[in-house]
Scaffold this motif. Structure first.
Motif, PDB file in Angstrom:
ATOM      1  N   HIS A  37      15.225  15.518  34.560  1.00 28.72           N
ATOM      2  CA  HIS A  37      14.822  14.025  35.115  1.00 28.72           C
ATOM      3  C   HIS A  37      13.855  14.238  35.879  1.00 28.72           C
ATOM      4  O   HIS A  37      12.929  13.471  36.127  1.00 28.72           O
ATOM      5  CB  HIS A  37      16.011  13.338  35.850  1.00 28.72           C
ATOM      6  CG  HIS A  37      16.724  14.014  37.108  1.00 28.72           C
ATOM      7  ND1 HIS A  37      17.601  14.685  37.178  1.00 28.72           N
ATOM      8  CD2 HIS A  37      16.070  13.783  38.352  1.00 28.72           C
ATOM      9  CE1 HIS A  37      17.882  15.367  38.449  1.00 28.72           C
ATOM     10  NE2 HIS A  37      16.862  14.761  39.219  1.00 28.72           N
ATOM     11  N   VAL A  38      13.462  15.554  36.737  1.00 28.64           N
ATOM     12  CA  VAL A  38      12.412  15.556  37.322  1.00 28.64           C
ATOM     13  C   VAL A  38      11.272  15.744  36.818  1.00 28.64           C
ATOM     14  O   VAL A  38      10.020  15.473  37.343  1.00 28.64           O
ATOM     15  CB  VAL A  38      12.590  17.181  38.200  1.00 28.64           C
ATOM     16  CG1 VAL A  38      11.264  17.454  38.972  1.00 28.64           C
ATOM     17  CG2 VAL A  38      13.613  17.028  39.034  1.00 28.64           C
ATOM     18  N   PHE A  39      11.201  16.121  35.391  1.00 32.00           N
ATOM     19  CA  PHE A  39      10.059  16.014  34.400  1.00 32.00           C
ATOM     20  C   PHE A  39      10.166  14.953  33.281  1.00 32.00           C
ATOM     21  O   PHE A  39       9.351  15.029  32.406  1.00 32.00           O
ATOM     22  CB  PHE A  39      10.141  17.248  33.727  1.00 32.00           C
ATOM     23  CG  PHE A  39       9.790  18.562  34.832  1.00 32.00           C
ATOM     24  CD1 PHE A  39       8.416  18.960  34.888  1.00 32.00           C
ATOM     25  CD2 PHE A  39      10.874  19.296  35.392  1.00 32.00           C
ATOM     26  CE1 PHE A  39       8.111  20.148  35.898  1.00 32.00           C
ATOM     27  CE2 PHE A  39      10.782  20.150  36.281  1.00 32.00           C
ATOM     28  CZ  PHE A  39       9.434  20.574  36.444  1.00 32.00           C
ATOM     29  N   THR A  40      10.740  13.827  33.720  1.00 32.05           N
ATOM     30  CA  THR A  40      10.878  12.792  32.923  1.00 32.05           C
ATOM     31  C   THR A  40       9.783  11.674  33.499  1.00 32.05           C
ATOM     32  O   THR A  40      10.029  11.141  34.621  1.00 32.05           O
ATOM     33  CB  THR A  40      12.263  12.324  32.816  1.00 32.05           C
ATOM     34  OG1 THR A  40      13.175  13.359  32.372  1.00 32.05           O
ATOM     35  CG2 THR A  40      12.376  11.267  31.707  1.00 32.05           C
ATOM     36  N   PRO A  41       8.916  11.155  32.668  1.00 29.00           N
ATOM     37  CA  PRO A  41       8.458   9.869  33.030  1.00 29.00           C
ATOM     38  C   PRO A  41       9.033   8.569  33.573  1.00 29.00           C
ATOM     39  O   PRO A  41      10.153   8.501  33.189  1.00 29.00           O
ATOM     40  CB  PRO A  41       7.451   9.575  32.001  1.00 29.00           C
ATOM     41  CG  PRO A  41       8.109  10.227  30.708  1.00 29.00           C
ATOM     42  CD  PRO A  41       8.791  11.204  31.211  1.00 29.00           C
ATOM     43  N   GLY A 118       6.240  18.689  30.347  1.00 28.70           N
ATOM     44  CA  GLY A 118       6.149  19.879  31.417  1.00 28.70           C
ATOM     45  C   GLY A 118       7.538  20.702  31.446  1.00 28.70           C
ATOM     46  O   GLY A 118       7.618  21.841  32.133  1.00 28.70           O
ATOM     47  N   TRP A 119       8.601  19.951  30.948  1.00 30.99           N
ATOM     48  CA  TRP A 119       9.921  20.713  31.487  1.00 30.99           C
ATOM     49  C   TRP A 119      10.047  22.000  30.773  1.00 30.99           C
ATOM     50  O   TRP A 119      10.499  22.925  31.608  1.00 30.99           O
ATOM     51  CB  TRP A 119      11.109  19.602  30.782  1.00 30.99           C
ATOM     52  CG  TRP A 119      12.378  20.166  31.350  1.00 30.99           C
ATOM     53  CD1 TRP A 119      12.819  20.436  32.675  1.00 30.99           C
ATOM     54  CD2 TRP A 119      13.625  20.188  30.845  1.00 30.99           C
ATOM     55  NE1 TRP A 119      14.246  20.744  32.532  1.00 30.99           N
ATOM     56  CE2 TRP A 119      14.596  20.366  31.339  1.00 30.99           C
ATOM     57  CE3 TRP A 119      13.875  19.845  29.248  1.00 30.99           C
ATOM     58  CZ2 TRP A 119      15.857  20.849  30.949  1.00 30.99           C
ATOM     59  CZ3 TRP A 119      15.178  19.898  28.759  1.00 30.99           C
ATOM     60  CH2 TRP A 119      16.092  20.592  29.441  1.00 30.99           C
ATOM     61  N   ASN A 120       9.924  22.139  29.544  1.00 34.32           N
ATOM     62  CA  ASN A 120       9.853  23.545  29.101  1.00 34.32           C
ATOM     63  C   ASN A 120       9.054  24.513  29.443  1.00 34.32           C
ATOM     64  O   ASN A 120       9.463  25.747  29.861  1.00 34.32           O
ATOM     65  CB  ASN A 120       9.730  23.296  27.554  1.00 34.32           C
ATOM     66  CG  ASN A 120      10.349  24.506  26.681  1.00 34.32           C
ATOM     67  OD1 ASN A 120      11.507  24.665  26.713  1.00 34.32           O
ATOM     68  ND2 ASN A 120       9.413  25.440  26.357  1.00 34.32           N
ATOM     69  N   ALA A 121       7.842  24.113  29.960  1.00 32.32           N
ATOM     70  CA  ALA A 121       6.969  25.066  30.660  1.00 32.32           C
ATOM     71  C   ALA A 121       7.361  25.424  32.004  1.00 32.32           C
ATOM     72  O   ALA A 121       7.355  26.557  32.378  1.00 32.32           O
ATOM     73  CB  ALA A 121       5.570  24.461  30.815  1.00 32.32           C
ATOM     74  N   ALA A 122       8.260  24.672  32.660  1.00 33.53           N
ATOM     75  CA  ALA A 122       8.868  24.663  33.842  1.00 33.53           C
ATOM     76  C   ALA A 122       9.680  25.835  33.902  1.00 33.53           C
ATOM     77  O   ALA A 122      10.078  26.815  34.586  1.00 33.53           O
ATOM     78  CB  ALA A 122       9.414  23.642  34.657  1.00 33.53           C
ATOM     79  N   ALA A 153       6.579  20.939  41.599  1.00 35.04           N
ATOM     80  CA  ALA A 153       7.654  21.735  41.550  1.00 35.04           C
ATOM     81  C   ALA A 153       7.438  22.923  42.183  1.00 35.04           C
ATOM     82  O   ALA A 153       8.318  23.895  42.099  1.00 35.04           O
ATOM     83  CB  ALA A 153       8.084  21.788  40.247  1.00 35.04           C
ATOM     84  N   GLY A 154       6.395  23.396  42.434  1.00 30.21           N
ATOM     85  CA  GLY A 154       6.035  24.525  43.143  1.00 30.21           C
ATOM     86  C   GLY A 154       5.633  25.558  42.092  1.00 30.21           C
ATOM     87  O   GLY A 154       5.874  27.016  42.301  1.00 30.21           O
TER      88      GLY A 154
END
Length: 383
Positions: A37-41, A118-122, A153-154
């Motif tokens: 959810h942190v990477f969800t619009p 960006g979630w997968n890249a994270a 997310a650093g």
């Protein structure tokens, strides 16, 4: 239920369904540290049976969270283009499976094609480390938003706007390459930009993903099918009409045809993959209803068919359009059986600079498969 509670429930569901890869425990750690959810619009999209409905977190966080965390096997649509999904958060089970297939180690230089949210890249950066992940996204807005989320997310990830098919020559060679969208043909640029012995993981044909290892001389890449799942196609690929639109354009024709096999058999993952190879434009979906199993076939443009199993053992056919898809499916089904009913994991792919092909290997015999043609032995393959 809070968003965090939804995340915990999904993690538990992944455990119950055996979705956490045993050989890559880092995947679960990464997904816990960097939740979906942190990477969800703020707005996602759900299908209400007739149209795509927006769900906005600031308006209804409970429904938004439920859409983000539907289950291990459910994707979340995050963007529409021309009324059809153009970007999504892949279902977590497939994300975990592909990351496991990548065999990623700390320090590996990684190229990701299709940044999306960006979630997968994270997750890649969590494993590989800072400054070694490069991600390419064709959509300027998606790239900017993903870059913002990653920085928040650093995480140190280089996000570039470009055509994923071209890879990213400036950063090559890479140890690992992973795509988050499906391709019909693996771009040769990906092979050229991967070091010998490096690994490429990509969805193929919107049905399953493959893991290819680049040969020592860099002249080819080869590997096995790793799993079965549905994926977004590359941008600019014709997505075609959805089933209900094909049916609207081509109303039902004959209803009295009988199919020689049970519709329920089309739920077999290995058969589905073989059909995808032999009949690349025919899409198959199945439903085991309370009364009878059904299978829907369509070519996304002109023809459709519905196969229905009945208690008396018959399977009847309804169809519309010029093609007799049930007959094409029956012929391809027969070819799969004649080839020894290879399983999903008996299939693989070879990519050279000028050619790509799918093969299966059963009992030491490798066979090359071609669309609409029976598989044939490959010269020089093990007998």
């Amino acid at each position: 239920m809070s968003v965090e509670e939804h995340a915990r429930r999904q993690a538990a569901a992944m455990e119950r369904n055996g979705c956490w890869p045993g050989h890559s425990p880092w995947v679960r750690s990464a997904m816990t540290a960097l939740p979906r959810h942190v990477f969800t619009p703020d707005t996602v999209w759900t299908w209400d049976g007739h149209a795509w409905e927006p769900l906005t977190r600031s308006v209804d966080e409970k429904r938004w969270a439920a859409a983000v965390y539907q289950g291990p096997f459910d994707a979340t649509v995050t963007q529409l283009e021309g009324g059809l999904p153009s970007s999504s958060l892949s279902c977590p089970s497939v994300v975990a499976d592909m990351l496991d297939s990548l065999r990623l180690d700390p320090g590996h230089r990684v190229l990701e094609l299709g940044t999306g949210t960006g979630w997968n890249a994270a997750l890649l950066a969590h494993r590989a480390g800072p400054g070694v992940v490069t991600s390419v996204e064709v959509d300027l807005h998606l790239a900017a938003e993903a870059e913002r989320r990653l920085a928040a997310a650093g995480l140190v990830v280089a996000v570039h706007v470009g055509d994923g098919a071209a890879g990213w020559l400036q950063g090559s060679p890479f140890d690992r390459v992973i795509a988050t969208y499906a391709v019909e043909e693996v771009p040769w640029a990906w092979v050229e930009q991967t070091r010998p012995g490096g690994r490429i993981v990509t969805p193929w044909g919107r049905l399953g993903h493959v893991a290819l290892t680049v040969a020592d001389d860099g002249a080819s890449a080869e590997g096995w099918v790793q799993g079965l799942g549905m994926f977004m196609p590359a941008r600019g690929v014709e997505q075609g009409l959805e089933l209900h639109r094909v049916r609207e354009r081509h109303p039902c024709g004959p209803k009295d045809a009988v199919f020689g096999r049970a519709a329920a058999g089309l739920a077999d993952a290995s058969l589905l993959f073989a059909l995808r190879v032999l009949l690349p434009d025919v899409r198959v979906s199945t439903d085991r209803g309370a009364a009878a199993a059904t299978a829907w076939l369509h070519d996304a443009h002109s023809s459709w068919a519905c196969l229905t199993d009945h208690p008396d053992g018959r399977t009847t056919v309804e169809r519309g359009g010029p093609r007799h898809l049930h007959e094409e499916i029956a012929g391809a089904w027969e070819q799969w059986e004649q080839a020894g009913r290879p399983s999903l994991y008996d299939f693989g792919m070879t990519r050279t600079e000028h050619e790509q092909w799918i093969w299966s290997e059963v009992d030491g015999v490798r066979r090359r498969w071609e669309p609409t043609l029976a598989p044939r032995p490959v010269p020089g393959a093990a007998a």
